[in-house]
Design an enzyme around this catalytic site. Structure first.
Site, mmCIF file in Angstrom:
data_model
loop_
_atom_site.group_PDB
_atom_site.id
_atom_site.type_symbol
_atom_site.label_atom_id
_atom_site.label_comp_id
_atom_site.label_asym_id
_atom_site.label_seq_id
_atom_site.Cartn_x
_atom_site.Cartn_y
_atom_site.Cartn_z
ATOM 1 C CB CYS A 103 -4.441 -6.233 -4.669
ATOM 2 S SG CYS A 103 -4.631 -4.563 -5.726
ATOM 3 C CG ASN B 283 -1.868 -1.241 1.263
ATOM 4 O OD1 ASN B 283 -2.540 -1.592 0.130
ATOM 5 N ND2 ASN B 283 -1.804 -2.024 2.288
ATOM 6 N NE ARG C 18 -5.093 -4.040 5.527
ATOM 7 C CZ ARG C 18 -4.867 -5.042 5.689
ATOM 8 N NH1 ARG C 18 -4.987 -5.752 6.863
ATOM 9 N NH2 ARG C 18 -4.505 -5.958 4.841
ATOM 10 C CB THR D 244 -10.264 -7.358 -1.736
ATOM 11 O OG1 THR D 244 -9.575 -6.063 -1.147
ATOM 12 C CG2 THR D 244 -8.855 -8.171 -2.506
ATOM 13 C CG ASN E 156 -6.507 -7.284 1.956
ATOM 14 O OD1 ASN E 156 -5.505 -7.468 2.025
ATOM 15 N ND2 ASN E 156 -6.793 -6.822 0.701
ATOM 16 C CG ASN F 206 -9.540 -2.843 2.644
ATOM 17 O OD1 ASN F 206 -9.030 -2.062 2.061
ATOM 18 N ND2 ASN F 206 -8.891 -4.000 3.192
ATOM 19 C CB CYS G 27 -11.059 -1.630 -3.470
ATOM 20 S SG CYS G 27 -10.339 -2.855 -2.300
#
Length: 296
Positions: A78, A69, A224, A234, A171, A205, A232
């Site tokens: 990701c 990140n 996050r 995920t 995540n 997240n 995003c």
């Protein structure tokens, strides 16, 4: 001098998610957190996620991915970045390796990700099975039912957000379902507060989702370690799982994010598949001066 100096990279987008792909296969070089932060701070290589290719670890895999990140922290998965990596490994003249067909198996610290090409600039990623138990997400205290947990923002009698569903898709994710347009919420203020809430020992997240019909979801995400993001993968997967568990949708949906749309299917075998586009923006090399204040 940093081992990353003069390394070539690709700048890409996955549904608007800014991705940088860096190939370190064939070397012992690794990316330190401070180096990731330095790469993110340069306009030419700024990213939401940095996808770093390493030599395969497990037999039968094509590469091992480490994902960073913008704050230098690592991410377990990701989806948008994985599609970009697949494009690089299949099409980029410098990164492609001889391969049969249009499928890859990539390994991350969160597990194996299967990727297949569905068109010239679109890929489907098998994101694996969602983790739904409170200690798998993880949460700091037991919740027997993670479809909705006790967490709210605002006054007790009139909260702004409340009762998110929580899912781990590589995540930790907390998804707040709302009736209003997600754009009307100040996620830039709410996001960092919830990301670092004591309930999430590994941070989380934070998503705000509006189910517009049985097959469509509008979504905004505070990621996050990266902050507000245009997309995003995920989070899109976690949102479809969370919405399906609440019977707000079936087991698939088109997820509209500020940067583009992703199609997510939670199959009967419990695997979550995400399909979306990739776009090549530019290529470049990492300047040595980027790392003058970073450890090599």
């Amino acid at each position: 001098m940093s081992a990353l100096a003069h390394r070539r990279f690709l700048k890409m987008h996955g549904a608007g998610n800014a991705i940088v792909v860096l190939d370190l296969r064939g070397s012992t070089a690794t990316v330190q957190p401070e180096e990731a932060r330095a790469i993110a701070q340069d306009p030419g290589s700024a990213f939401d996620q940095l996808m770093v290719l390493h030599d395969p670890v497990s037999p039968g895999t094509d590469a091992f991915l480490r994902i960073y990140n913008t704050d230098g922290s690592e991410s377990g998965a990701c989806g948008n970045g994985t599609r970009c990596v697949a494009y690089a490994m299949l099409d980029d003249p410098a990164m492609a390796r001889p391969a049969e067909g249009s499928r890859l198996t990539l390994e991350t610290k969160a597990g194996l990700l299967g990727v297949r090409r569905v068109s010239e600039r679109a890929f489907t990623v098998d994101m694996g099975r969602p983790k739904l138990a409170w200690d798998e997400i993880p949460l700091a205290e037991p919740f027997p039912d993670t479809r909705r947990i006790e967490l709210q923002v605002g006054p007790i009698d009139d909260p702004v957000l409340h009762s998110p569903g929580v899912v781990n898709m590589g995540n930790p994710h907390a998804v707040f379902f709302v009736e209003a347009d997600p754009d009307t919420f100040d996620l830039g203020r709410i996001g960092p507060m919830l990301e670092n809430h004591p309930l999430f020992p590994e941070r989380a997240n934070i998503s705000i989702a509006q189910v517009t019909d049985r097959e469509t979801i509008k979504l905004r995400v505070w990621e996050r370690g990266a902050g507000l993001t245009l997309a995003c993968g995920t989070a899109a997967c976690a949102t479809v799982v969370a919405a399906s568990r609440l019977r707000m949708i079936g087991r698939q949906a088109q997820v509209a994010l500020p940067g583009g749309e992703l199609f997510v299917e939670w199959r009967a075998d419990d695997h979550v598949l995400m399909t979306g586009p990739v776009a090549l923006v530019a290529e470049g090399t990492l300047a040595p001066e980027l790392f003058s204040g970073a450890a090599g």
